[in-house]
Design a protein around this motif. Structure first.
Motif, PDB file in Angstrom:
ATOM      1  N   GLU A   7      30.457  -3.022 -11.646  1.00 15.36           N
ATOM      2  CA  GLU A   7      29.605  -3.262 -10.775  1.00 15.36           C
ATOM      3  C   GLU A   7      28.227  -3.955 -10.744  1.00 15.36           C
ATOM      4  O   GLU A   7      28.077  -4.404  -9.523  1.00 15.36           O
ATOM      5  N   LYS A   8      27.761  -3.204 -12.232  1.00 15.89           N
ATOM      6  CA  LYS A   8      26.209  -5.000 -12.322  1.00 15.89           C
ATOM      7  C   LYS A   8      27.187  -6.053 -12.350  1.00 15.89           C
ATOM      8  O   LYS A   8      26.331  -6.823 -11.343  1.00 15.89           O
ATOM      9  N   LYS A  10      29.124  -7.474  -9.789  1.00 14.12           N
ATOM     10  CA  LYS A  10      29.637  -7.590  -8.733  1.00 14.12           C
ATOM     11  C   LYS A  10      28.643  -8.184  -8.395  1.00 14.12           C
ATOM     12  O   LYS A  10      28.406  -9.040  -7.087  1.00 14.12           O
ATOM     13  N   LYS A  11      27.245  -7.162  -8.450  1.00 15.70           N
ATOM     14  CA  LYS A  11      26.326  -7.159  -7.448  1.00 15.70           C
ATOM     15  C   LYS A  11      25.486  -8.745  -8.845  1.00 15.70           C
ATOM     16  O   LYS A  11      24.753  -9.351  -7.293  1.00 15.70           O
ATOM     17  N   GLU A  12      26.083  -9.031  -9.506  1.00 18.23           N
ATOM     18  CA  GLU A  12      25.014 -10.145  -9.899  1.00 18.23           C
ATOM     19  C   GLU A  12      25.985 -11.252  -9.327  1.00 18.23           C
ATOM     20  O   GLU A  12      25.210 -12.750  -8.819  1.00 18.23           O
ATOM     21  N   ALA A  14      27.184 -11.295  -6.166  1.00 22.62           N
ATOM     22  CA  ALA A  14      26.221 -11.555  -4.982  1.00 22.62           C
ATOM     23  C   ALA A  14      25.162 -12.062  -4.604  1.00 22.62           C
ATOM     24  O   ALA A  14      25.039 -12.429  -4.104  1.00 22.62           O
ATOM     25  N   LEU A  15      23.954 -11.866  -6.036  1.00 17.45           N
ATOM     26  CA  LEU A  15      22.673 -12.588  -5.906  1.00 17.45           C
ATOM     27  C   LEU A  15      23.210 -14.303  -6.552  1.00 17.45           C
ATOM     28  O   LEU A  15      22.709 -14.843  -5.302  1.00 17.45           O
ATOM     29  N   TYR A  18      24.139 -14.928  -2.918  1.00 16.80           N
ATOM     30  CA  TYR A  18      22.807 -15.675  -2.148  1.00 16.80           C
ATOM     31  C   TYR A  18      22.147 -16.477  -2.453  1.00 16.80           C
ATOM     32  O   TYR A  18      21.732 -17.656  -2.125  1.00 16.80           O
ATOM     33  N   TYR A  72      23.854  -8.637   3.060  1.00 14.38           N
ATOM     34  CA  TYR A  72      23.910  -9.105   1.412  1.00 14.38           C
ATOM     35  C   TYR A  72      25.049  -8.758   1.152  1.00 14.38           C
ATOM     36  O   TYR A  72      25.804  -9.060   0.627  1.00 14.38           O
ATOM     37  N   GLU A  73      25.542  -7.585   1.595  1.00 11.51           N
ATOM     38  CA  GLU A  73      26.462  -6.445   0.756  1.00 11.51           C
ATOM     39  C   GLU A  73      28.236  -7.025   1.271  1.00 11.51           C
ATOM     40  O   GLU A  73      29.003  -7.181   0.529  1.00 11.51           O
ATOM     41  N   ILE A  76      28.658  -9.023  -2.109  1.00 12.41           N
ATOM     42  CA  ILE A  76      29.563  -8.343  -2.872  1.00 12.41           C
ATOM     43  C   ILE A  76      31.578  -8.969  -2.805  1.00 12.41           C
ATOM     44  O   ILE A  76      32.391  -8.053  -2.250  1.00 12.41           O
TER      45      ILE A  76
END
Length: 91
Positions: A7-8, A10-12, A14-15, A18, A72-73, A76
């Motif tokens: 999950e971490k 995946k969020k990286e 996404a960031l 962005y 934002y979601e 991901i």
């Protein structure tokens, strides 16, 4: 790999995505058009999760479109629906 680590990551991702589209979102890009901005960004190589990656300008444009639509979601990465299933065609 533990679920929290996945999950971490995946969020990286996404960031990172962005970050590439942020100048378009904030209208701070210097190119003459959004398409030119996307092409300039696509001409670079990036290190994502320890791997060198290049993206097509259409992929970056798609990230912008899904961000505008779903926020934002949407940036991901999703797990494939056929994850751990054979993709080989049967006989």
């Amino acid at each position: 790999m533990q679920e929290l680590e996945k999950e971490k990551l995946k969020k990286e991702v996404a960031l990172f995505r962005y970050g590439l589209i942020a100048p378009i979102i904030t209208n701070t890009y210097e190119e003459s058009s959004m398409t030119q901005y996307f092409k300039n960004v696509a001409n670079k190589t990036y290190v994502v999760n320890g791997k060198k990656e290049k993206y097509s300008w259409r992929t970056i444009k798609w990230w912008h479109e899904i961000y505008r639509k779903d926020g934002y979601e949407a940036l991901i990465p999703k797990t494939r629906k056929d994850f751990c299933q054979s993709r080989k065609l049967g006989e």
